[in-house]
Design a protein around this motif. Structure first.
Motif, PDB file in Angstrom:
ATOM      1  N   GLY A   1     -54.060  24.631  72.383  1.00  0.00           N
ATOM      2  CA  GLY A   1     -55.246  24.469  71.589  1.00  0.00           C
ATOM      3  C   GLY A   1     -54.769  25.083  70.019  1.00  0.00           C
TER       4      GLY A   1
ATOM      5  N   ILE B   1     -54.500  25.531  66.378  1.00  0.00           N
ATOM      6  CA  ILE B   1     -55.561  25.384  65.311  1.00  0.00           C
ATOM      7  C   ILE B   1     -55.454  23.856  64.749  1.00  0.00           C
ATOM      8  CG2 ILE B   1     -54.515  26.167  63.356  1.00  0.00           C
ATOM      9  CD1 ILE B   1     -57.228  27.536  62.885  1.00  0.00           C
TER      10      ILE B   1
ATOM     11  N   ILE C   1     -56.840  21.222  67.293  1.00  0.00           N
ATOM     12  CA  ILE C   1     -58.413  21.758  67.502  1.00  0.00           C
ATOM     13  C   ILE C   1     -59.043  21.147  66.138  1.00  0.00           C
ATOM     14  CG2 ILE C   1     -60.199  23.336  67.350  1.00  0.00           C
ATOM     15  CD1 ILE C   1     -58.194  24.908  69.112  1.00  0.00           C
TER      16      ILE C   1
ATOM     17  N   ASN D   1     -62.428  18.331  66.504  1.00  0.00           N
ATOM     18  CA  ASN D   1     -63.599  19.229  66.640  1.00  0.00           C
ATOM     19  C   ASN D   1     -64.875  18.278  66.272  1.00  0.00           C
ATOM     20  OD1 ASN D   1     -64.194  21.794  66.626  1.00  0.00           O
ATOM     21  ND2 ASN D   1     -64.486  22.042  64.551  1.00  0.00           N
ATOM     22  N   SER D   2     -64.766  17.206  66.005  1.00  0.00           N
ATOM     23  CA  SER D   2     -66.124  16.300  66.006  1.00  0.00           C
ATOM     24  C   SER D   2     -66.304  15.531  67.284  1.00  0.00           C
ATOM     25  CB  SER D   2     -65.714  15.242  64.892  1.00  0.00           C
ATOM     26  OG  SER D   2     -65.638  15.785  63.665  1.00  0.00           O
TER      27      SER D   2
ATOM     28  N   LYS E   1     -66.116  18.960  74.874  1.00  0.00           N
ATOM     29  CA  LYS E   1     -64.989  19.310  74.885  1.00  0.00           C
ATOM     30  C   LYS E   1     -64.459  20.122  76.346  1.00  0.00           C
ATOM     31  CE  LYS E   1     -65.217  20.439  70.102  1.00  0.00           C
ATOM     32  NZ  LYS E   1     -66.583  20.274  70.328  1.00  0.00           N
TER      33      LYS E   1
ATOM     34  N   PRO F   1     -56.395  29.398  73.409  1.00  0.00           N
ATOM     35  CA  PRO F   1     -57.063  29.282  72.541  1.00  0.00           C
ATOM     36  C   PRO F   1     -58.189  28.074  72.764  1.00  0.00           C
ATOM     37  CG  PRO F   1     -55.123  29.543  71.592  1.00  0.00           C
ATOM     38  CD  PRO F   1     -54.699  29.352  72.985  1.00  0.00           C
ATOM     39  N   PHE F   2     -57.881  27.000  73.387  1.00  0.00           N
ATOM     40  CA  PHE F   2     -58.643  26.177  73.436  1.00  0.00           C
ATOM     41  C   PHE F   2     -59.942  26.536  74.297  1.00  0.00           C
ATOM     42  CE2 PHE F   2     -57.544  21.327  73.031  1.00  0.00           C
ATOM     43  CZ  PHE F   2     -59.031  20.939  72.931  1.00  0.00           C
TER      44      PHE F   2
ATOM     45  N   LYS G   1     -61.740  28.715  73.596  1.00  0.00           N
ATOM     46  CA  LYS G   1     -62.737  29.386  72.688  1.00  0.00           C
ATOM     47  C   LYS G   1     -63.612  28.211  72.177  1.00  0.00           C
ATOM     48  CE  LYS G   1     -60.206  33.745  71.613  1.00  0.00           C
ATOM     49  NZ  LYS G   1     -59.007  33.523  72.673  1.00  0.00           N
ATOM     50  N   VAL G   2     -63.151  27.061  72.045  1.00  0.00           N
ATOM     51  CA  VAL G   2     -63.877  26.099  71.439  1.00  0.00           C
ATOM     52  C   VAL G   2     -64.632  25.201  72.475  1.00  0.00           C
ATOM     53  CG1 VAL G   2     -62.661  26.132  69.089  1.00  0.00           C
ATOM     54  CG2 VAL G   2     -61.887  24.453  70.873  1.00  0.00           C
ATOM     55  N   ALA G   3     -64.190  25.264  73.814  1.00  0.00           N
ATOM     56  CA  ALA G   3     -64.246  24.009  74.733  1.00  0.00           C
ATOM     57  C   ALA G   3     -65.804  24.354  75.275  1.00  0.00           C
ATOM     58  CB  ALA G   3     -63.340  24.328  75.847  1.00  0.00           C
ATOM     59  N   ASP G   4     -66.451  23.240  75.611  1.00  0.00           N
ATOM     60  CA  ASP G   4     -67.723  23.408  76.267  1.00  0.00           C
ATOM     61  C   ASP G   4     -67.519  23.895  77.614  1.00  0.00           C
ATOM     62  OD1 ASP G   4     -69.610  22.543  73.865  1.00  0.00           O
ATOM     63  OD2 ASP G   4     -68.069  20.769  74.041  1.00  0.00           O
TER      64      ASP G   4
END
Length: 115
Positions: A59, A61, A64, A68-69, A73, A83-84, A86-89
Motif C-alpha cells: 500500500g 501512497i 493507494i 482511492n476512488s 477496498k 499501510p493498505f 489503514k485505507v481498506a474497508d
C-alpha cells in the motif's frame, strides 16, 4: 507478495470467478511480471472499481492514490502493519497462498448454490 510471475494464475482465477479484471503495482510491472498497461497507481492507471482486492500489496501512497476512488477496498497481506490496512474497508491478515485459494473455493460454492 506473489513471489514470482508464475503465481499470477491465482489472481487471474480469482478475477475470473468475480467477473473482474486484474491489475498490478508499479514494482510488478517494472520487473516485467505484468505489462505496464496493468499498473495501477499515481503513475499508472486510476481505478474506480466497485470492489478492489489488493493481494500482497503493502500500500505505497502512490498505489493507494490510484485506487482511492474504488468503493470497497479489501487487502490480503501477511503483514498486519501494511499501510493498505489503514485505507481498506476489509482486511485479511494472512498468506495470499492460503487465503486466495480458500476465497476462490468459497466464491465458487456461493455461486453454485445461488445460481
Amino acid at each position: 507478495g506473489l513471489k514470482g510471475p508464475e503465481n499470477w494464475g491465482m489472481i487471474e482465477e480469482l478475477a475470473s470467478v468475480l467477473g473482474a479484471a486484474t491489475a498490478c503495482s508499479k514494482p510488478v510491472s517494472d520487473i516485467g511480471w505484468r505489462p505496464h498497461s496493468e499498473h495501477v497507481g499515481q503513475t499508472g492507471k486510476p481505478v474506480a472499481a466497485n470492489l478492489y482486492i489488493a493481494v500482497g500489496i503493502s500500500g505505497a501512497i502512490q498505489h493507494i492514490a490510484g485506487i482511492n476512488s474504488s468503493k470497497v477496498k479489501v487487502v490480503i497481506n501477511n503483514d498486519p502493519e501494511a499501510p493498505f490496512f489503514k485505507v481498506a474497508d476489509y482486511g485479511i491478515v494472512g498468506d495470499a497462498f492460503d487465503v486466495v485459494p480458500r476465497l476462490i473455493e468459497k466464491l465458487k460454492e456461493f455461486k453454485a448454490n445461488n445460481a
